[in-house]
Design an enzyme around this catalytic site. Structure first.
Site, PDB file in Angstrom:
ATOM      1  N   ASP A  65      -1.086   7.633   7.232  1.00  0.00           N
ATOM      2  CA  ASP A  65       0.488   7.455   7.527  1.00  0.00           C
ATOM      3  C   ASP A  65       0.665   5.880   7.151  1.00  0.00           C
ATOM      4  O   ASP A  65       0.049   5.198   7.989  1.00  0.00           O
ATOM      5  CB  ASP A  65       0.996   7.837   8.877  1.00  0.00           C
ATOM      6  N   ALA A 104       4.839   1.275   8.212  1.00  0.00           N
ATOM      7  CA  ALA A 104       4.415  -0.064   8.936  1.00  0.00           C
ATOM      8  C   ALA A 104       3.023  -0.941   8.653  1.00  0.00           C
ATOM      9  O   ALA A 104       2.676  -1.810   9.312  1.00  0.00           O
ATOM     10  CB  ALA A 104       4.480   0.036  10.411  1.00  0.00           C
ATOM     11  N   ALA A 105       2.573  -0.418   7.478  1.00  0.00           N
ATOM     12  CA  ALA A 105       1.393  -1.270   6.860  1.00  0.00           C
ATOM     13  C   ALA A 105       1.636  -2.690   6.871  1.00  0.00           C
ATOM     14  O   ALA A 105       1.039  -3.729   7.052  1.00  0.00           O
ATOM     15  CB  ALA A 105       0.933  -0.533   5.725  1.00  0.00           C
ATOM     16  N   GLY A 106       2.973  -2.670   6.177  1.00  0.00           N
ATOM     17  CA  GLY A 106       3.480  -3.897   5.914  1.00  0.00           C
ATOM     18  C   GLY A 106       3.685  -4.908   7.226  1.00  0.00           C
ATOM     19  O   GLY A 106       3.434  -6.008   7.006  1.00  0.00           O
ATOM     20  N   ASP A 107       4.085  -4.182   7.996  1.00  0.00           N
ATOM     21  CA  ASP A 107       4.510  -4.930   9.462  1.00  0.00           C
ATOM     22  C   ASP A 107       3.148  -5.336   9.780  1.00  0.00           C
ATOM     23  O   ASP A 107       3.195  -6.620  10.664  1.00  0.00           O
ATOM     24  CB  ASP A 107       5.303  -4.079  10.488  1.00  0.00           C
ATOM     25  N   ASP A 140      12.518   5.106  16.839  1.00  0.00           N
ATOM     26  CA  ASP A 140      12.423   5.959  15.583  1.00  0.00           C
ATOM     27  C   ASP A 140      12.387   7.476  16.199  1.00  0.00           C
ATOM     28  O   ASP A 140      11.675   7.607  16.993  1.00  0.00           O
ATOM     29  CB  ASP A 140      11.433   5.903  14.712  1.00  0.00           C
ATOM     30  N   ARG A 178      -4.017   5.327  10.663  1.00  0.00           N
ATOM     31  CA  ARG A 178      -3.373   6.073  12.177  1.00  0.00           C
ATOM     32  C   ARG A 178      -1.902   6.404  11.758  1.00  0.00           C
ATOM     33  O   ARG A 178      -1.265   5.808  10.951  1.00  0.00           O
ATOM     34  CB  ARG A 178      -3.504   4.885  12.985  1.00  0.00           C
ATOM     35  N   LEU A 219       0.427  -5.204  -2.068  1.00  0.00           N
ATOM     36  CA  LEU A 219       0.213  -4.264  -3.116  1.00  0.00           C
ATOM     37  C   LEU A 219      -0.405  -2.964  -2.678  1.00  0.00           C
ATOM     38  O   LEU A 219      -1.036  -2.465  -3.345  1.00  0.00           O
ATOM     39  CB  LEU A 219      -0.827  -5.078  -4.182  1.00  0.00           C
ATOM     40  N   ALA A 266      -2.470   0.036  -1.384  1.00  0.00           N
ATOM     41  CA  ALA A 266      -4.070   0.201  -1.536  1.00  0.00           C
ATOM     42  C   ALA A 266      -4.860  -0.841  -2.390  1.00  0.00           C
ATOM     43  O   ALA A 266      -6.023  -0.939  -2.369  1.00  0.00           O
ATOM     44  CB  ALA A 266      -4.454   1.488  -2.113  1.00  0.00           C
ATOM     45  N   LYS A 300      11.338  -3.414  12.472  1.00  0.00           N
ATOM     46  CA  LYS A 300      10.146  -4.574  11.781  1.00  0.00           C
ATOM     47  C   LYS A 300       9.973  -5.492  12.711  1.00  0.00           C
ATOM     48  O   LYS A 300       8.974  -5.998  12.815  1.00  0.00           O
ATOM     49  CB  LYS A 300      10.819  -4.813  10.318  1.00  0.00           C
ATOM     50  N   GLY A 301      11.212  -6.209  13.337  1.00  0.00           N
ATOM     51  CA  GLY A 301      10.832  -7.276  14.013  1.00  0.00           C
ATOM     52  C   GLY A 301       9.606  -6.754  15.354  1.00  0.00           C
ATOM     53  O   GLY A 301       8.548  -7.600  15.691  1.00  0.00           O
TER      54      GLY A 301
HETATM   55  P1  ATP Z   1       5.268   0.035   4.465  1.00  0.00           P
HETATM   56  O1  ATP Z   1       6.662  -0.002   3.888  1.00  0.00           O
HETATM   57  O2  ATP Z   1       4.429   1.146   4.125  1.00  0.00           O
HETATM   58  O3  ATP Z   1       5.118  -0.773   5.819  1.00  0.00           O
HETATM   59  P2  ATP Z   1       4.696  -2.155   2.609  1.00  0.00           P
HETATM   60  O4  ATP Z   1       5.521  -1.479   1.383  1.00  0.00           O
HETATM   61  O5  ATP Z   1       5.635  -3.467   3.070  1.00  0.00           O
HETATM   62  O6  ATP Z   1       4.340  -1.205   3.535  1.00  0.00           O
HETATM   63  P3  ATP Z   1       2.387  -2.297   1.617  1.00  0.00           P
HETATM   64  O7  ATP Z   1       2.209  -3.464   0.240  1.00  0.00           O
HETATM   65  O8  ATP Z   1       2.255  -0.768   1.266  1.00  0.00           O
HETATM   66  O9  ATP Z   1       3.512  -3.006   2.408  1.00  0.00           O
HETATM   67  O10 ATP Z   1       0.769  -2.595   2.377  1.00  0.00           O
HETATM   68  C1  ATP Z   1       0.673  -3.602   3.179  1.00  0.00           C
HETATM   69  C2  ATP Z   1      -0.615  -4.011   3.250  1.00  0.00           C
HETATM   70  O11 ATP Z   1      -1.406  -2.958   3.963  1.00  0.00           O
HETATM   71  C3  ATP Z   1      -1.562  -4.077   2.019  1.00  0.00           C
HETATM   72  O12 ATP Z   1      -1.144  -5.409   1.226  1.00  0.00           O
HETATM   73  C4  ATP Z   1      -2.873  -3.756   2.248  1.00  0.00           C
HETATM   74  O13 ATP Z   1      -3.484  -4.731   2.809  1.00  0.00           O
HETATM   75  C5  ATP Z   1      -2.452  -2.742   3.301  1.00  0.00           C
HETATM   76  N1  ATP Z   1      -2.597  -1.362   2.901  1.00  0.00           N
HETATM   77  C6  ATP Z   1      -1.398  -0.499   2.451  1.00  0.00           C
HETATM   78  N2  ATP Z   1      -1.764   0.788   2.315  1.00  0.00           N
HETATM   79  C7  ATP Z   1      -3.126   0.681   2.067  1.00  0.00           C
HETATM   80  C8  ATP Z   1      -4.277   1.604   1.564  1.00  0.00           C
HETATM   81  N3  ATP Z   1      -3.895   2.815   1.210  1.00  0.00           N
HETATM   82  N4  ATP Z   1      -5.279   1.218   1.831  1.00  0.00           N
HETATM   83  C9  ATP Z   1      -5.852   0.187   2.346  1.00  0.00           C
HETATM   84  N5  ATP Z   1      -5.079  -1.011   2.661  1.00  0.00           N
HETATM   85  C10 ATP Z   1      -3.567  -0.525   2.507  1.00  0.00           C
END
Ligand code: ATP
Length: 303
Positions: A246, A249-252, A13, A285, A221, A223, A40-41
């Site tokens: 930020d 990568a929360a999903g990753d 990136d 982070r 979902l 937050a 993502k991988g």
């Molecule tokens: P991204 O595309 O940003 O990587 P995503 O859309 O694939 O994320 P999200 O559902 O937004 O996935 O987030 C994945 C998980 O991370 C959520 O199920 C939750 O456990 C955690 N998470 C994400 N955002 C938050 C937040 N604001 N506070 C606490 N936990 C969060």
């Protein structure tokens, strides 16, 4: 220790901060430039390794400095790079990201070698398929490769987890091969063609995914945490309350941690809780792989 096979993309990136986006044909002088390992991988492999997984990664990079750096980074994380292939002709995957003064971004991804990860490449990694406890994949590599991986997993009786990101429509034959699918809200709506309007949308959408033949469904979902449903039960796990800095990568991170927890034999509820804790730490982070927590950080919270 749980053994995870992650198959997917590796990108670099490249981020430039700028007060505003340029107009077509315009050149502007931007601000700071940052380079982060992504894809993502790779993100999910790093997240799984940091929380205690023994990780094999199947990916493809180009014969360039970005590919070399990515592989060095994986090795540094303790990931087995024996199955990270180098394409002699293609460039490594890159994402060109511009972030404006309002924090909005514009992103162009050049998949490069990621788009050349073929079913035949997976057949070179037979030993990894045979020795793994769980296989985790996403959608930044060709769909025919995803399908091939899912078929191999089924033939070997290995759990196959698909994080269907980025959002795209999937062939009907893929769903019955999935032990678990982990879409976010946007991806879940696209996959089912259903909307989030009205009462009971969550269980309706999860049910539609089960009807397609998937064994288990987790919808993330943000937050609000994550929702689980299969033929026997359904429940929602709340996310820890944190201040998000930020969400990249929360999903990753969620998926990498979830894979390890499931491969360890944790039940659905504690496994999802573990993944939610990891995802929550990640959003506090900056960056993608840089934001993934280590096992010790999670032990303070859930073990
Ligand atoms: P991204 O595309 O940003 O990587 P995503 O859309 O694939 O994320 P999200 O559902 O937004 O996935 O987030 C994945 C998980 O991370 C959520 O199920 C939750 O456990 C955690 N998470 C994400 N955002 C938050 C937040 N604001 N506070 C606490 N936990 C969060």
């Amino acid at each position: 220790m749980p053994r995870i096979l992650v198959i997917g993309s590796s990108n670099t990136d490249m981020v430039v901060k700028t007060a505003r986006f340029p107009q077509p044909g315009e050149t502007i002088i931007g601000g700071d430039f940052f380079m982060f390992p992504g894809g993502k991988g790779a993100n999910q492999a790093v997240a799984a390794a940091r929380v205690g997984g023994v990780v094999d990664l199947i990916a493809k990079v180009g014969n360039d400095v970005f590919g070399t750096q990515a592989v060095e980074g994986f090795a540094h994380e303790g990931i087995n790079v024996a199955y990270v292939l180098t394409d002699p002709k293609l460039a490594s995957g890159v994402a060109l990201i511009t972030v404006n003064g309002e924090g909005e971004n514009e992103i162009v991804v050049a998949p490069g070698a990621n788009a050349a990860l073929t079913p035949a490449d997976l057949d070179l990694a037979e030993a990894a398929f045979e020795s793994t406890d769980l296989i985790l994949m996403q959608l930044e590599t060709p769909l025919e490769t995803v399908l091939h991986a899912a078929k191999k997993a089924k033939a070997l009786g290995k759990p196959f987890v698909l994080n269907p990101a980025p959002a795209q429509v999937l062939p009907a034959e893929l769903f019955p091969l999935l032990s678990l699918i982990t879409p976010n809200e946007t991806e879940a709506a696209l996959l089912t063609g259903l909307s989030w309007e009205g009462e009971g949308a969550l269980s309706r959408i999860a049910e539609a995914l089960l009807q397609k033949g998937v064994e288990n469904v987790i919808i993330t979902l943000g937050a609000k945490g994550a929702y689980f449903q299969n033929a026997d039960s359904y429940f929602q796990v709340a996310a820890p309350v944190v201040t998000a800095v930020d969400t990249t990568a929360a999903g990753d991170v969620f998926n990498g941690a979830l894979a390890v927890a499931l491969a360890e034999g944790k039940d659905w509820q504690p496994a999802i809780d573990f993944a939610c804790q990891a995802g929550a730490i990640a959003v506090t982070r900056m960056g993608a792989q840089t934001s993934a927590p280590y096992r010790e950080e999670l032990m303070l919270r859930v073990e």
